[in-house]
Design a protein around this motif. Structure first.
Motif, short mmCIF file in Angstrom:
data_model
loop_
_atom_site.label_atom_id
_atom_site.label_comp_id
_atom_site.label_asym_id
_atom_site.label_seq_id
_atom_site.Cartn_x
_atom_site.Cartn_y
_atom_site.Cartn_z
N MET A 162 0.83 -1.29 0.01
CA MET A 162 -0.19 0.17 0.13
C MET A 162 0.97 1.35 0.00
SD MET A 162 -3.32 -1.01 2.34
CE MET A 162 -2.31 -1.07 3.86
N PHE A 163 1.82 1.11 0.82
CA PHE A 163 2.93 2.38 0.64
C PHE A 163 3.37 2.65 -0.64
CE2 PHE A 163 7.24 3.72 0.45
CZ PHE A 163 7.24 4.78 1.59
N ALA A 164 4.00 1.56 -1.33
CA ALA A 164 4.30 1.99 -2.60
C ALA A 164 3.54 2.32 -3.65
CB ALA A 164 5.07 0.56 -3.29
N ALA A 165 2.28 1.85 -3.77
CA ALA A 165 1.27 2.21 -4.31
C ALA A 165 0.76 4.00 -4.19
CB ALA A 165 -0.05 1.50 -4.52
N GLU A 166 0.55 4.09 -2.89
CA GLU A 166 0.43 5.47 -2.67
C GLU A 166 1.46 6.36 -3.04
OE1 GLU A 166 -2.29 8.47 -1.64
OE2 GLU A 166 -2.65 6.57 -1.91
N PHE A 167 2.72 5.97 -2.73
CA PHE A 167 4.16 6.74 -3.07
C PHE A 167 4.11 7.04 -4.71
CE2 PHE A 167 8.53 7.05 -4.13
CZ PHE A 167 8.80 8.19 -3.46
N LEU A 168 3.93 5.79 -5.44
CA LEU A 168 3.89 6.18 -7.09
C LEU A 168 2.70 6.56 -7.58
CD1 LEU A 168 5.75 2.84 -7.41
CD2 LEU A 168 6.92 5.06 -7.37
N THR A 169 1.62 6.32 -6.88
CA THR A 169 0.44 6.77 -7.61
C THR A 169 -0.59 7.30 -6.61
OG1 THR A 169 -0.18 4.63 -7.76
CG2 THR A 169 0.58 5.17 -9.78
N PRO A 170 -0.27 8.59 -6.06
CA PRO A 170 -1.14 9.05 -5.07
C PRO A 170 -2.85 8.84 -5.50
CG PRO A 170 0.53 10.49 -5.23
CD PRO A 170 0.65 9.38 -6.54
N SER A 171 -3.42 8.08 -4.58
CA SER A 171 -5.10 7.96 -4.87
C SER A 171 -5.70 9.34 -5.48
CB SER A 171 -5.77 7.24 -3.74
OG SER A 171 -5.76 7.84 -2.71
N ALA A 172 -5.37 10.41 -4.69
CA ALA A 172 -6.01 11.53 -4.87
C ALA A 172 -5.82 12.31 -6.40
CB ALA A 172 -5.73 12.80 -3.93
N GLU A 173 -4.31 11.84 -6.86
CA GLU A 173 -4.19 12.41 -8.16
C GLU A 173 -4.47 11.46 -9.20
OE1 GLU A 173 -0.18 13.90 -8.00
OE2 GLU A 173 -0.32 14.30 -5.88
N ILE A 174 -4.27 10.11 -8.94
CA ILE A 174 -4.37 9.02 -10.09
C ILE A 174 -5.71 8.94 -10.19
CG2 ILE A 174 -4.19 7.07 -8.76
CD1 ILE A 174 -2.41 7.57 -11.89
N THR A 175 -6.73 8.81 -9.27
CA THR A 175 -8.11 8.45 -9.31
C THR A 175 -8.87 9.02 -10.39
OG1 THR A 175 -8.23 7.46 -7.26
CG2 THR A 175 -10.23 7.89 -8.34
N PRO A 176 -8.72 10.48 -10.55
CA PRO A 176 -9.42 11.24 -11.47
C PRO A 176 -8.89 10.88 -13.06
CG PRO A 176 -8.79 12.52 -9.92
CD PRO A 176 -8.20 11.43 -9.69
N LEU A 177 -7.79 10.41 -13.14
CA LEU A 177 -6.98 9.97 -14.41
C LEU A 177 -7.51 8.45 -14.76
CD1 LEU A 177 -3.68 11.64 -13.79
CD2 LEU A 177 -5.63 12.70 -14.80
N LEU A 178 -7.91 7.64 -13.96
CA LEU A 178 -8.14 6.38 -14.37
C LEU A 178 -9.37 6.19 -15.21
CD1 LEU A 178 -7.22 4.75 -10.98
CD2 LEU A 178 -5.85 4.75 -13.10
N PRO A 179 -9.36 5.39 -16.16
CA PRO A 179 -10.56 5.23 -16.95
C PRO A 179 -11.64 4.61 -16.27
CG PRO A 179 -9.04 3.47 -17.63
CD PRO A 179 -8.39 4.59 -16.63
N ALA A 180 -12.83 5.31 -16.59
CA ALA A 180 -14.01 4.72 -15.86
C ALA A 180 -14.39 3.19 -16.23
CB ALA A 180 -15.27 5.65 -16.16
N ARG A 181 -14.07 2.86 -17.48
CA ARG A 181 -14.28 1.53 -18.16
C ARG A 181 -12.74 1.05 -18.54
NH1 ARG A 181 -19.04 -0.24 -20.59
NH2 ARG A 181 -17.61 -1.37 -22.05
N LEU A 182 -12.53 -0.25 -18.23
CA LEU A 182 -11.24 -0.72 -18.53
C LEU A 182 -10.71 -0.38 -19.95
CD1 LEU A 182 -9.18 -2.39 -17.20
CD2 LEU A 182 -9.88 -4.29 -18.25
N ASP A 183 -9.69 0.43 -20.05
CA ASP A 183 -9.06 0.94 -21.29
C ASP A 183 -7.64 0.73 -21.40
OD1 ASP A 183 -8.07 2.54 -23.59
OD2 ASP A 183 -9.67 3.95 -23.29
#
Length: 120
Positions: free
Chosen positions: A1-22
Protein backbone atom coordinates in the motif's frame (compact mmCIF):
# COMPACT_ATOMS: atom_id res chain seq x y z
CA UNK A 1 0.00 0.00 0.00
CA UNK A 2 2.91 2.32 0.79
CA UNK A 3 4.47 1.84 -2.64
CA UNK A 4 1.15 2.28 -4.45
CA UNK A 5 0.37 5.51 -2.61
CA UNK A 6 3.94 6.75 -3.10
CA UNK A 7 4.02 6.05 -6.84
CA UNK A 8 0.38 6.78 -7.66
CA UNK A 9 -1.25 8.91 -4.95
CA UNK A 10 -4.96 8.08 -4.96
CA UNK A 11 -6.05 11.74 -4.86
CA UNK A 12 -4.07 12.43 -8.04
CA UNK A 13 -4.40 9.20 -9.99
CA UNK A 14 -8.09 8.36 -9.39
CA UNK A 15 -9.50 11.18 -11.58
CA UNK A 16 -7.18 10.06 -14.40
CA UNK A 17 -8.09 6.36 -14.32
CA UNK A 18 -10.56 5.28 -16.99
CA UNK A 19 -14.14 4.68 -15.82
CA UNK A 20 -14.20 1.57 -18.05
CA UNK A 21 -11.25 -0.71 -18.61
CA UNK A 22 -9.18 0.87 -21.40
CA UNK A 23 -5.72 -0.59 -22.04
CA UNK A 24 -4.79 2.26 -24.39
CA UNK A 25 -5.49 4.82 -21.66
CA UNK A 26 -3.70 2.67 -19.06
CA UNK A 27 -0.71 2.42 -21.40
CA UNK A 28 -0.59 6.21 -21.69
CA UNK A 29 -0.87 6.62 -17.91
CA UNK A 30 1.83 3.97 -17.47
CA UNK A 31 4.26 6.04 -19.53
CA UNK A 32 3.22 9.30 -17.89
CA UNK A 33 3.47 8.01 -14.29
CA UNK A 34 6.38 5.60 -14.79
CA UNK A 35 4.53 2.57 -13.43
CA UNK A 36 3.42 -0.64 -15.10
CA UNK A 37 -0.01 -1.25 -16.56
CA UNK A 38 -0.38 -4.11 -14.06
CA UNK A 39 0.26 -1.63 -11.25
CA UNK A 40 -2.38 0.70 -12.66
CA UNK A 41 -4.86 -2.17 -12.97
CA UNK A 42 -4.33 -2.97 -9.30
CA UNK A 43 -4.73 0.71 -8.44
CA UNK A 44 -8.04 0.75 -10.35
CA UNK A 45 -9.24 -2.08 -8.12
CA UNK A 46 -7.93 -0.42 -4.95
CA UNK A 47 -9.66 2.91 -5.60
CA UNK A 48 -12.85 1.23 -6.80
CA UNK A 49 -12.94 2.15 -10.49
CA UNK A 50 -13.15 -1.56 -11.42
CA UNK A 51 -14.70 -4.53 -9.66
CA UNK A 52 -12.81 -7.62 -8.51
CA UNK A 53 -14.26 -9.59 -11.42
CA UNK A 54 -13.20 -6.94 -13.95
CA UNK A 55 -9.75 -6.84 -12.37
CA UNK A 56 -9.34 -10.62 -12.81
CA UNK A 57 -10.63 -10.53 -16.40
CA UNK A 58 -8.31 -7.62 -17.22
CA UNK A 59 -5.26 -9.72 -16.30
CA UNK A 60 -6.49 -12.49 -18.60
CA UNK A 61 -7.08 -9.99 -21.41
CA UNK A 62 -3.67 -8.37 -20.89
CA UNK A 63 -1.98 -11.79 -21.06
CA UNK A 64 -3.79 -12.50 -24.34
CA UNK A 65 -2.79 -9.12 -25.79
CA UNK A 66 0.84 -9.69 -24.81
CA UNK A 67 0.88 -13.21 -26.25
CA UNK A 68 -0.52 -11.81 -29.50
CA UNK A 69 2.18 -9.13 -29.56
CA UNK A 70 -0.42 -6.36 -29.38
CA UNK A 71 0.72 -5.06 -26.00
CA UNK A 72 4.41 -5.00 -25.13
CA UNK A 73 5.69 -5.92 -21.69
CA UNK A 74 7.09 -2.88 -19.86
CA UNK A 75 10.81 -2.71 -19.16
CA UNK A 76 12.45 -0.95 -16.21
CA UNK A 77 15.41 -0.14 -18.48
CA UNK A 78 13.70 3.00 -19.77
CA UNK A 79 13.41 4.67 -16.37
CA UNK A 80 15.93 7.28 -15.43
CA UNK A 81 18.40 7.04 -12.57
CA UNK A 82 16.51 9.88 -10.88
CA UNK A 83 13.41 7.71 -10.60
CA UNK A 84 15.50 4.81 -9.28
CA UNK A 85 17.02 7.15 -6.70
CA UNK A 86 13.54 8.12 -5.52
CA UNK A 87 12.54 4.46 -5.25
CA UNK A 88 15.69 3.66 -3.29
CA UNK A 89 15.02 6.61 -0.97
CA UNK A 90 11.44 5.45 -0.46
CA UNK A 91 12.62 1.94 0.37
CA UNK A 92 15.25 3.27 2.78
CA UNK A 93 12.50 5.18 4.58
CA UNK A 94 10.31 2.07 4.72
CA UNK A 95 13.29 -0.01 5.86
CA UNK A 96 13.93 2.44 8.71
CA UNK A 97 10.37 1.69 9.81
CA UNK A 98 10.84 -2.08 9.80
CA UNK A 99 10.10 -3.12 6.21
CA UNK A 100 12.51 -5.64 4.68
CA UNK A 101 13.16 -6.34 1.00
CA UNK A 102 11.44 -9.69 1.41
CA UNK A 103 8.36 -8.13 3.01
CA UNK A 104 8.16 -5.39 0.39
CA UNK A 105 8.47 -7.90 -2.46
CA UNK A 106 5.65 -9.95 -0.93
CA UNK A 107 3.49 -6.83 -0.45
CA UNK A 108 4.08 -5.77 -4.06
CA UNK A 109 3.61 -9.36 -5.25
CA UNK A 110 6.85 -9.36 -7.22
CA UNK A 111 9.94 -11.50 -6.95
CA UNK A 112 12.88 -10.44 -4.81
CA UNK A 113 15.22 -10.25 -7.85
CA UNK A 114 12.69 -8.01 -9.64
CA UNK A 115 12.49 -5.72 -6.61
CA UNK A 116 16.27 -5.51 -6.44
CA UNK A 117 16.31 -4.56 -10.14
CA UNK A 118 13.68 -1.86 -9.55
CA UNK A 119 15.65 -0.44 -6.64
CA UNK A 120 18.82 -0.30 -8.74
Amino acid sequence: MFAAEFLTPSAEITPLLPARLDFKKLGELSTQWGVSVVSLLRRCKEVGTVSEATYRRSHQRLATLRTSGLFARESVQGYTEEVLALLRAAFEMAEANGTSLTNLAAELRITLPRLRLLLG
